[in-house]
Motif scaffolding. Structure first.
Motif, PDB file in Angstrom:
ATOM      1  N   PRO A   1     -20.837  14.621  18.668  1.00 55.23           N
ATOM      2  CA  PRO A   1     -21.711  15.341  18.907  1.00 55.23           C
ATOM      3  C   PRO A   1     -22.097  16.452  17.725  1.00 55.23           C
ATOM      4  O   PRO A   1     -21.239  16.800  17.167  1.00 55.23           O
ATOM      5  N   LEU A   2     -23.542  16.642  17.553  1.00 50.33           N
ATOM      6  CA  LEU A   2     -23.989  17.619  16.458  1.00 50.33           C
ATOM      7  C   LEU A   2     -24.725  18.551  17.473  1.00 50.33           C
ATOM      8  O   LEU A   2     -25.273  18.361  18.639  1.00 50.33           O
ATOM      9  N   PRO A   3     -25.036  19.595  16.952  1.00 48.33           N
ATOM     10  CA  PRO A   3     -25.963  20.736  17.467  1.00 48.33           C
ATOM     11  C   PRO A   3     -27.328  20.301  17.839  1.00 48.33           C
ATOM     12  O   PRO A   3     -27.634  19.185  17.315  1.00 48.33           O
ATOM     13  N   ASN A   4     -27.795  20.666  18.873  1.00 47.14           N
ATOM     14  CA  ASN A   4     -29.159  20.208  19.328  1.00 47.14           C
ATOM     15  C   ASN A   4     -29.168  19.009  19.860  1.00 47.14           C
ATOM     16  O   ASN A   4     -30.434  18.362  19.786  1.00 47.14           O
ATOM     17  N   GLN A   5     -28.184  18.570  20.558  1.00 43.89           N
ATOM     18  CA  GLN A   5     -28.048  17.142  21.293  1.00 43.89           C
ATOM     19  C   GLN A   5     -28.343  16.285  20.282  1.00 43.89           C
ATOM     20  O   GLN A   5     -28.849  14.988  20.511  1.00 43.89           O
ATOM     21  N   ALA A   6     -28.147  16.236  19.075  1.00 42.08           N
ATOM     22  CA  ALA A   6     -27.916  15.280  18.173  1.00 42.08           C
ATOM     23  C   ALA A   6     -26.607  14.458  18.013  1.00 42.08           C
ATOM     24  O   ALA A   6     -25.618  15.036  18.627  1.00 42.08           O
TER      25      ALA A   6
END
Length: 122
Positions: A19-24
């Protein structure tokens, strides 16, 4: 068939998802992307877009040692699918071989992320 022959016929492909920030989502790919295993990559990319509803999918190709035309086609198709689903998909950190092939095809800048810039020539 020996263990060596099996891997010669079915190249190794390793995929991890983070997972990455902002639902990326970051999808890290390692090994060879060929017609024998490209369906696995397609499945992961489409799940990130359709099931997880990622706002963006970053595909890290830094450890890809080979990519054939089916792999390139799936990346292009996955990007089109993402954009049609109100998401986006781009590649980052392409290995030298992948960078060369995508550059020759005119796809390197098209598939690269929004902050990517070509390396400056010396």
């Amino acid at each position: 068939m020996s263990q060596v022959d099996r891997f010669a016929v079915f190249p190794e492909l390793h995929i991890t998802v983070d997972p990455l920030p902002n639902q990326a989502i970051r999808v890290r790919v390692a090994g060879e992307i060929t017609m024998e295993n490209v369906a696995e990559l397609r499945t992961v990319l489409h799940r990130a877009i359709d099931d997880v509803r990622a706002t963006a999918v970053e595909v890290d190709l830094g450890l890809v040692t080979f990519i054939d035309s089916t792999g390139i086609g799936k990346l292009v198709a996955a990007r089109a699918h993402a954009r049609g689903s109100h998401s986006d998909l781009w590649i980052v950190n392409p290995s030298p071989g992948v960078r060369r092939v995508l550059n020759l095809l005119g796809l390197l800048e098209i598939l690269s992320g929004p902050t990517w810039a070509p390396p400056k020539s010396a």
